[in-house]
Design an enzyme around this catalytic site. Structure first.
Site, PDB file in Angstrom:
ATOM      1  N   HIS A  79       8.668 -10.740   5.141  1.00 22.20           N
ATOM      2  CA  HIS A  79       8.097 -10.419   3.831  1.00 22.20           C
ATOM      3  C   HIS A  79       9.201 -10.121   2.830  1.00 22.20           C
ATOM      4  CE1 HIS A  79       8.246  -6.822   6.387  1.00 22.20           C
ATOM      5  NE2 HIS A  79       8.575  -6.151   5.295  1.00 22.20           N
ATOM      6  N   PHE A  80       8.972 -10.538   1.609  1.00 27.31           N
ATOM      7  CA  PHE A  80       9.893 -10.273   0.509  1.00 27.31           C
ATOM      8  C   PHE A  80       9.241  -9.229  -0.390  1.00 27.31           C
ATOM      9  CE2 PHE A  80      13.107 -13.734   0.666  1.00 27.31           C
ATOM     10  CZ  PHE A  80      12.610 -14.413   1.751  1.00 27.31           C
ATOM     11  N   ILE A  85       0.824  -1.233   0.000  1.00 25.24           N
ATOM     12  CA  ILE A  85       0.000   0.000   0.000  1.00 25.24           C
ATOM     13  C   ILE A  85       0.853   1.277   0.000  1.00 25.24           C
ATOM     14  CG2 ILE A  85      -2.318  -0.541   0.862  1.00 25.24           C
ATOM     15  CD1 ILE A  85      -1.208   0.307   3.670  1.00 25.24           C
TER      16      ILE A  85
END
Ligand code: 5GP
Ligand code: ZN
Length: 139
Positions: free
Chosen positions: A101-102, A37
């Site tokens: 997270h990647f 986002i």
């Protein structure tokens, strides 16, 4: 096989559960992908293991196996030829969300996408050799 581990206070666990909405791109038993986002460029997305853990070492190997395959699919699907794959661990390494997270961050031009500082130092070959042996011995 490690059971899926979840943390009820984690924003990405809430996204996986559907309690917080996301623009979902991929969903399997172990892996989830969605649009970031706060994108650095169009197509910036995140690929996460469904197993909750703060840093890479917290995630069992069997929950990491699909991640790069999905990153690759997303690079292709977004038409990215120049892109960075980034995974931050720890605050001073720029980690804000404490669920592994990647990032897949398209780099369409000099201005958009990831800006990277790369302050290289010259290395002493003897020291590098010693250090290489030291690390290898711990793997
Ligand atoms: P980090 O700095 O921890 O590697 O990056 C966290 C990333 O998660 C940031 O790029 C940020 O924009 C993104 N992010 C944080 N909260 C949300 C959210 O609720 N939804 C989505 N889609 N992305 C988020
Ligand atoms: Zn989580």
């Amino acid at each position: 096989m490690a059971a899926i581990h979840s943390d009820s206070s984690c924003i990405f666990c809430k996204i996986i559960k559907g309690d917080i909405p996301s623009f979902k791109l991929f969903d399997s038993d172990k892996t989830y992908a969605f649009l970031d986002i706060g994108p650095l460029s169009k197509g910036h997305c995140l690929v996460i293991p469904k197993y909750h853990g703060k840093t890479l070492q917290d995630i069992p190997d069997e929950h990491l196996g699909e991640i790069l395959v999905v990153v690759k699919k997303l690079a292709t699907a977004t038409g990215s030829t120049n892109y960075n794959v980034l995974q931050n661990n720890g605050r001073i390494a720029h980690q804000v969300v404490d669920h592994v997270h990647f990032h897949m961050i398209p780099k369409p031009n000099e201005e958009e996408g990831l800006g990277v500082g790369w302050p290289t130092k010259s290395a002493d070959m003897e020291e590098l050799k010693k250090y290489c042996e030291e690390v290898k011995s711990k793997m």
